[in-house]
Scaffold this motif. Structure first.
Motif, short mmCIF file in Angstrom:
data_model
loop_
_atom_site.label_atom_id
_atom_site.label_comp_id
_atom_site.label_asym_id
_atom_site.label_seq_id
_atom_site.Cartn_x
_atom_site.Cartn_y
_atom_site.Cartn_z
N UNK A 112 0.84 -0.99 -0.05
CA UNK A 112 -0.10 -0.09 0.07
C UNK A 112 0.99 1.25 0.02
N UNK A 113 0.95 1.96 -1.14
CA UNK A 113 1.65 3.19 -1.23
C UNK A 113 0.74 4.29 -1.82
N UNK A 114 0.82 5.42 -0.94
CA UNK A 114 0.23 6.67 -1.38
C UNK A 114 1.19 8.05 -1.73
N UNK A 115 1.04 8.58 -2.75
CA UNK A 115 1.92 9.79 -2.93
C UNK A 115 1.11 11.19 -3.04
N UNK A 116 1.70 12.05 -2.23
CA UNK A 116 0.70 13.14 -2.24
C UNK A 116 0.89 14.26 -3.41
N UNK A 117 -0.05 14.31 -4.13
CA UNK A 117 -0.25 14.90 -5.48
C UNK A 117 -1.48 16.33 -5.43
N UNK A 118 -0.69 17.40 -5.53
CA UNK A 118 -1.62 18.63 -5.32
C UNK A 118 -2.47 18.50 -3.98
N UNK A 119 -1.85 18.12 -2.80
CA UNK A 119 -2.42 18.31 -1.53
C UNK A 119 -3.14 17.00 -1.14
N UNK A 120 -3.28 16.12 -2.23
CA UNK A 120 -4.12 14.60 -2.12
C UNK A 120 -3.19 13.49 -2.00
N UNK A 121 -3.40 12.71 -1.10
CA UNK A 121 -2.81 11.34 -1.26
C UNK A 121 -3.45 10.64 -2.10
N UNK A 122 -2.70 9.82 -3.21
CA UNK A 122 -3.21 9.28 -4.21
C UNK A 122 -2.62 7.85 -4.15
N UNK A 123 -3.48 6.93 -4.54
CA UNK A 123 -2.93 5.47 -4.43
C UNK A 123 -2.20 5.28 -5.57
N UNK A 124 -0.85 4.39 -5.29
CA UNK A 124 -0.14 4.16 -6.66
C UNK A 124 0.11 2.67 -6.55
N UNK A 125 0.74 1.99 -7.49
CA UNK A 125 1.34 0.92 -7.64
C UNK A 125 2.86 0.82 -8.09
N UNK A 126 3.56 0.33 -7.39
CA UNK A 126 5.06 0.29 -7.93
C UNK A 126 5.24 -0.34 -9.08
N UNK A 127 6.02 0.31 -9.97
CA UNK A 127 6.36 -0.32 -11.14
C UNK A 127 7.94 -0.28 -11.43
N UNK A 128 8.63 -0.10 -10.58
CA UNK A 128 9.92 0.01 -10.65
C UNK A 128 10.76 -1.33 -10.93
#
Length: 330
Positions: free
Chosen positions: A287-303
């Motif tokens: 479970x990873x979330x990155x803050x974008x424009x003040x909102x934490x958005x859920x992301x999927x690692x693709x590295x």
């Protein structure tokens, strides 16, 4: 008659191989494991010869919902320790011929074996050092192995006390210290000290990076704790389009479908060798979330891969890629 020759003891990680080795002199019976955990209760134990059997109980609590409970405004317990009790039974039909109770032990939730558990007070699931801005959410997990008083203090580089609290009769378990920081510009470093039956110290660098705005990341580590961190990085958001084009009966081309996905790229900047464990935790998090424009958005690692060590180099830079989860183009 059943004899337990080997079993897990103390605290074991759910993601590690943990086995029972059992002997039965009754070759006409099935061996079943019964316990207080539903995934293990009434589990058939296969024999590898006439009398001996072995069973691996790894991921017995994989689907358990891990709840975090705040004890104070700044300290929370992650309820990821489970007591395991039960017995091995010789079963013939519906009848239990003989039963042997095993010694109770504990399983600690762990979705992946990145770091092992140690029977001591230590910062479990956290890099050796942390770096962040003067306005960030500090979150540091620690494992307490013995019931007793725990003193937590946070001081700056001039030994000014920023936070202190005493937790009395704290049970063994996994805890997280949270603190929203608002530090004066002159602060260059912090030191988090946790003192119980021993004393541990976490150094924290306070960075004043004027080139890169810190990227706020929220993730769940292998032990189920929700943690916050910052990466002084370049963040790039791209739209990736895949178009399906076909020919109609007249030979004209037409667009039948367009699939879009949002790709986030983060160039981490140079991290100390002691800080790279943070990257490992993020990329292996479920479970990873990155803050974008003040909102934490859920992301999927693709590295696909990262550099975690280079000989004679004390700092490393990596490019991390993520796909935005449930993204809709505007």
């Amino acid at each position: 008659m059943i004899t337990i020759n080997k079993q897990p003891t103390g605290i074991v990680l759910d993601s590690d191989i943990s086995t029972f080795e059992v002997y039965s002199n009754n070759t006409n019976c099935f061996i079943k494991l019964s316990s207080n955990i539903i995934t293990l209760d009434r589990l058939n134990v296969p024999r590898y010869n006439a009398n001996n059997a072995i069973v691996d109980i790894r991921f017995a609590i994989k689907n358990k919902h891990i709840v975090t409970t705040h004890l104070t405004n700044n300290v929370a317990i992650v309820n990821n320790l489970f007591d395991i009790t039960g017995a091995f039974n010789e079963v013939n039909g519906d009848n239990i011929i003989h039963s042997k109770t095993f010694t109770p032990f504990k399983i600690m939730y762990s979705d992946k074996s990145i770091e092992t558990i140690r029977n001591q007070l230590y910062f479990a699931g956290s890099p050796i050092t942390l770096s962040m801005s003067s306005n960030a959410t500090l979150s540091v997990p620690f494992f307490n192995n013995i019931k007793g008083n725990i003193a937590i203090s946070l001081t700056d580089n001039k030994d000014h006390l920023y936070h202190f609290e005493l937790l009395e009769n704290l049970d063994p378990g996994y805890y997280v210290f949270y603190k929203d920081l608002s530090l004066p510009y002159s602060t260059e470093a912090l030191k988090l000290k946790v003192k119980g039956n021993s004393e541990i110290i976490k150094p924290i660098r306070i960075l004043k990076n004027k080139l890169n705005k810190p990227v706020n990341v929220r993730y769940r580590n292998q032990f189920g704790a929700t943690l916050y961190c910052q990466l002084f990085a370049d963040l790039e958001l791209e739209e990736e389009l895949k178009t399906k084009v076909y020919k109609d009966q007249n030979g004209s081309m037409y667009t039948a479908e367009i699939d879009s996905s949002s790709i986030i790229s983060i160039t981490t900047g140079y991290l100390l060798q002691s800080e790279l464990f943070l990257i490992t935790q993020i990329l292996n998090s479920l479970l990873v979330e990155i803050e974008i424009n003040g909102v934490y958005r859920s992301v999927i690692a693709d590295t696909k891969k990262v550099t975690i060590y280079k000989n004679n180099q004390f700092m490393q830079s990596n490019k991390l890629t993520f796909k935005l989860n449930n993204y809709e183009a505007n």
